[in-house]
Design a protein around this motif. Structure first.
Motif, mmCIF file in Angstrom:
data_model
loop_
_atom_site.group_PDB
_atom_site.id
_atom_site.type_symbol
_atom_site.label_atom_id
_atom_site.label_comp_id
_atom_site.label_asym_id
_atom_site.label_seq_id
_atom_site.Cartn_x
_atom_site.Cartn_y
_atom_site.Cartn_z
ATOM 1 N N GLU A 19 23.408 -10.692 -29.747
ATOM 2 C CA GLU A 19 22.783 -11.424 -30.859
ATOM 3 C C GLU A 19 22.892 -10.624 -32.152
ATOM 4 N N PHE A 23 24.814 -12.391 -35.145
ATOM 5 C CA PHE A 23 23.935 -12.927 -36.176
ATOM 6 C C PHE A 23 24.046 -12.164 -37.492
ATOM 7 N N TRP A 71 20.593 -22.498 -37.796
ATOM 8 C CA TRP A 71 19.839 -21.615 -36.907
ATOM 9 C C TRP A 71 18.811 -22.387 -36.073
ATOM 10 N N ALA A 74 18.710 -21.313 -32.549
ATOM 11 C CA ALA A 74 18.713 -19.857 -32.336
ATOM 12 C C ALA A 74 17.456 -19.441 -31.584
ATOM 13 N N PRO A 75 17.527 -18.421 -30.772
ATOM 14 C CA PRO A 75 18.656 -17.521 -30.607
ATOM 15 C C PRO A 75 19.663 -17.961 -29.539
ATOM 16 N N LEU A 97 24.700 -18.442 -26.405
ATOM 17 C CA LEU A 97 24.440 -17.191 -25.699
ATOM 18 C C LEU A 97 23.461 -17.419 -24.554
#
Length: 144
Positions: A19, A23, A71, A74-75, A97
């Protein structure tokens, strides 16, 4: 209409490390060979990039693009859409992810690109796939 290209890899690094690399869009030129320059145009109150201008050199895909980052997922996922570019007419993508365990992370990268000139779809798909594979390999090297 462009087709989406997708690849998934398992990276031997904790989710937090992956991340942190993904990011930090402004640092992409430090480890992504296809990104020559990344200028952050706008960030939110948490410091997350909302808009960035990137100089891209990924084989046949060479352009300066402004991307808007989303976003909202996210995450678990970071997606982007093209705001403007010199040559490309579309550049949309997402990184998804998922922690496999404490020391490994599954990363899926999907990318759709279209150009404003006549280029065979097969060539675009091949360039997308090469870009994705290189980005995932370089991400693994960055955090591994």
């Amino acid at each position: 209409m462009s087709e989406k290209s997708v690849s998934t890899v398992i990276i031997d690094a904790p989710l937090a490390d992956v991340e942190a690399a993904l990011f930090s869009i402004g640092s992409y030129p430090e480890w992504l060979s296809s990104i020559k320059k990344a200028d952050v145009i706008e960030s939110d109150s948490s410091g997350r990039v909302l808009k960035a201008k990137l100089a891209i050199d990924a084989g046949m895909m060479k352009d300066r693009v402004t991307l808007d980052y989303d976003w909202s997922a996210a995450p678990a996922s970071l997606s982007f859409t093209m705001d403007e570019a010199d040559l490309l007419t579309q550049m949309d993508g997402a990184y998804t992810l998922k922690a496999i365990d404490s020391d490994s992370t599954e990363v899926t990268y999907e990318l759709t690109v279209a150009v404003g000139m006549p280029v065979p779809a097969m060539m675009i798909t091949k360039a997308q796939k090469q870009t994705i594979d290189a980005a995932l390999k370089e991400l693994a090297e960055r955090v591994g």
